[in-house]
Motif scaffolding. Structure first.
Motif, short mmCIF file in Angstrom:
data_model
loop_
_atom_site.label_atom_id
_atom_site.label_comp_id
_atom_site.label_asym_id
_atom_site.label_seq_id
_atom_site.Cartn_x
_atom_site.Cartn_y
_atom_site.Cartn_z
N THR A 149 -45.30 10.26 2.51
CA THR A 149 -44.74 11.21 3.46
C THR A 149 -44.03 12.32 2.70
O THR A 149 -43.82 12.23 1.49
CB THR A 149 -43.75 10.52 4.43
OG1 THR A 149 -43.44 11.41 5.51
CG2 THR A 149 -42.46 10.13 3.73
N ILE A 150 -43.69 13.36 3.42
CA ILE A 150 -42.92 14.47 2.86
C ILE A 150 -41.59 14.54 3.59
O ILE A 150 -41.55 14.58 4.82
CB ILE A 150 -43.67 15.80 3.01
CG1 ILE A 150 -44.95 15.78 2.16
CG2 ILE A 150 -42.79 16.98 2.58
CD1 ILE A 150 -45.81 17.01 2.32
N VAL A 151 -40.50 14.52 2.84
CA VAL A 151 -39.16 14.63 3.41
C VAL A 151 -38.77 16.10 3.37
O VAL A 151 -38.76 16.71 2.30
CB VAL A 151 -38.15 13.78 2.63
CG1 VAL A 151 -36.79 13.80 3.33
CG2 VAL A 151 -38.65 12.35 2.47
N LEU A 188 -47.28 19.51 14.23
CA LEU A 188 -47.55 20.69 13.42
C LEU A 188 -46.36 21.65 13.44
O LEU A 188 -45.97 22.21 12.41
CB LEU A 188 -48.80 21.40 13.92
CG LEU A 188 -50.14 20.67 13.75
CD1 LEU A 188 -51.27 21.48 14.36
CD2 LEU A 188 -50.42 20.37 12.29
N LEU A 189 -45.78 21.83 14.62
CA LEU A 189 -44.63 22.72 14.73
C LEU A 189 -43.45 22.18 13.93
O LEU A 189 -42.73 22.94 13.27
CB LEU A 189 -44.25 22.90 16.20
CG LEU A 189 -43.12 23.91 16.48
CD1 LEU A 189 -43.48 25.29 15.94
CD2 LEU A 189 -42.85 23.97 17.98
N TRP A 248 -44.55 22.80 5.43
CA TRP A 248 -45.88 23.41 5.50
C TRP A 248 -45.72 24.82 6.03
O TRP A 248 -44.86 25.09 6.87
CB TRP A 248 -46.77 22.57 6.42
CG TRP A 248 -48.18 23.02 6.59
CD1 TRP A 248 -49.11 23.21 5.61
CD2 TRP A 248 -48.84 23.31 7.83
NE1 TRP A 248 -50.31 23.60 6.16
CE2 TRP A 248 -50.18 23.66 7.53
CE3 TRP A 248 -48.45 23.28 9.16
CZ2 TRP A 248 -51.10 24.00 8.50
CZ3 TRP A 248 -49.36 23.62 10.14
CH2 TRP A 248 -50.67 23.97 9.81
N LYS A 249 -46.53 25.74 5.51
CA LYS A 249 -46.39 27.15 5.86
C LYS A 249 -47.18 27.55 7.11
O LYS A 249 -47.12 28.70 7.54
CB LYS A 249 -46.84 28.03 4.69
CG LYS A 249 -46.06 27.80 3.41
CD LYS A 249 -44.60 28.15 3.57
CE LYS A 249 -43.85 28.03 2.25
NZ LYS A 249 -42.41 28.32 2.40
N LEU A 282 -53.04 20.44 5.29
CA LEU A 282 -51.83 19.79 5.76
C LEU A 282 -51.20 19.01 4.61
O LEU A 282 -51.90 18.42 3.79
CB LEU A 282 -52.15 18.85 6.93
CG LEU A 282 -52.64 19.55 8.20
CD1 LEU A 282 -53.17 18.54 9.20
CD2 LEU A 282 -51.53 20.38 8.82
N PRO A 283 -49.87 18.96 4.52
CA PRO A 283 -49.20 18.32 3.39
C PRO A 283 -49.19 16.80 3.45
O PRO A 283 -48.77 16.15 2.49
CB PRO A 283 -47.77 18.87 3.48
CG PRO A 283 -47.58 19.14 4.94
CD PRO A 283 -48.92 19.61 5.44
N VAL A 284 -49.62 16.24 4.56
CA VAL A 284 -49.67 14.78 4.73
C VAL A 284 -51.10 14.40 5.06
O VAL A 284 -51.79 15.11 5.80
CB VAL A 284 -48.72 14.32 5.86
CG1 VAL A 284 -48.74 12.80 5.99
CG2 VAL A 284 -47.30 14.81 5.60
#
Length: 239
Positions: free
Chosen positions: A80-82, A164-165, A173-174, A179-181
């Motif tokens: 995951t990304i924190v 996503l939001l 994520w920009k 997607l970062p995950v």
């Protein structure tokens, strides 16, 4: 090179999504601040490895931390990304005492480190702090129950739009690109089957979301926000 400075109560008050600190008053925040420090990472850096002693827990003041495992072949598998405002590694500190995964701080990240030994000492010496921390954890449980209801009440496309939001809002994520995950993790996070994720993405065209190969592009963030607002506040966190 990472830069250190003392932690202040203002740093903790600036964490809107950190449930451990959400119910603490000024005196309690002062006590917690005495146990921590703030470090700025200009470049990506390994924070800890799986199996290391859990001697602290962390909060992301700005930026992101990738939690990942290693496959038998030695490849990284993102867990995951924190993102900004979130905490991590509390369970390792309070539970098994070892970090179960690896953590890599991304460049441009400001991280709050709460020293485990000092924090546990503060809890023993300050009953009010302990009670308020427990109250914060109970509030977190209520939030999770609400999130379960959110999952049950909305369609896969609506859940994905909220997620996503939240990735954009947490600065993980920009809104353009991969997607970062991993998609399998996203599907698990929002409670759908992995094979349903692509269908859910295709249905978000009306919300300003397009797919180009492996890339997802939010062409109109305002439209995505309006879409999420049409079925309720977007409260699916990225963590």
């Amino acid at each position: 090179m990472a830069e250190n400075r003392p932690l202040t109560p203002a740093d903790l008050r600036a964490l809107p999504h950190a449930p451990l600190f959400s119910r603490l008053g000024h005196a309690e925040l002062e006590a917690v601040a005495q146990t921590g420090s703030v470090r700025r990472y200009e470049h990506a850096s390994l924070l800890f490895s799986a199996g290391d002693e859990a001697d602290a827990f962390y909060a992301v003041a700005e930026g992101a931390v990738h939690l990942f495992a290693l496959t038998p072949e030695g490849d990284q598998s993102l867990v995951t990304i924190v993102g900004t405002g979130e905490t991590f590694a509390e369970a390792a500190l309070f539970g098994a005492g070892r970090f179960p995964v690896n953590a890599e701080v991304q460049g441009g990240t400001t991280l709050i480190r709460i020293d485990g030994r000092l924090f546990m000492k503060a809890l023993r010496e300050n009953q009010t702090l302990g009670f308020h921390m427990l109250d914060s954890l109970l509030a977190r449980q209520v939030f999770l129950i609400h999130e379960i209801h959110h999952l049950k009440a909305h369609s896969p496309s609506q859940r994905l739009a909220s997620y996503l939001l939240s990735l954009i809002e947490s600065e993980a994520w920009k809104g353009r690109g991969r997607l970062p995950v991993r998609k399998q993790l996203i599907a698990s996070r929002i409670g759908i089957e992995p094979e349903s994720l692509s269908r859910a993405l295709r249905r978000l065209v009306e919300a300003g979301v397009q797919c180009e190969g492996d890339d997802v592009i939010v062409e109109d963030e305002a439209l995505l926000r309006a879409y999420c607002a049409s079925f309720g506040e977007a409260d699916m966190t990225a963590g």
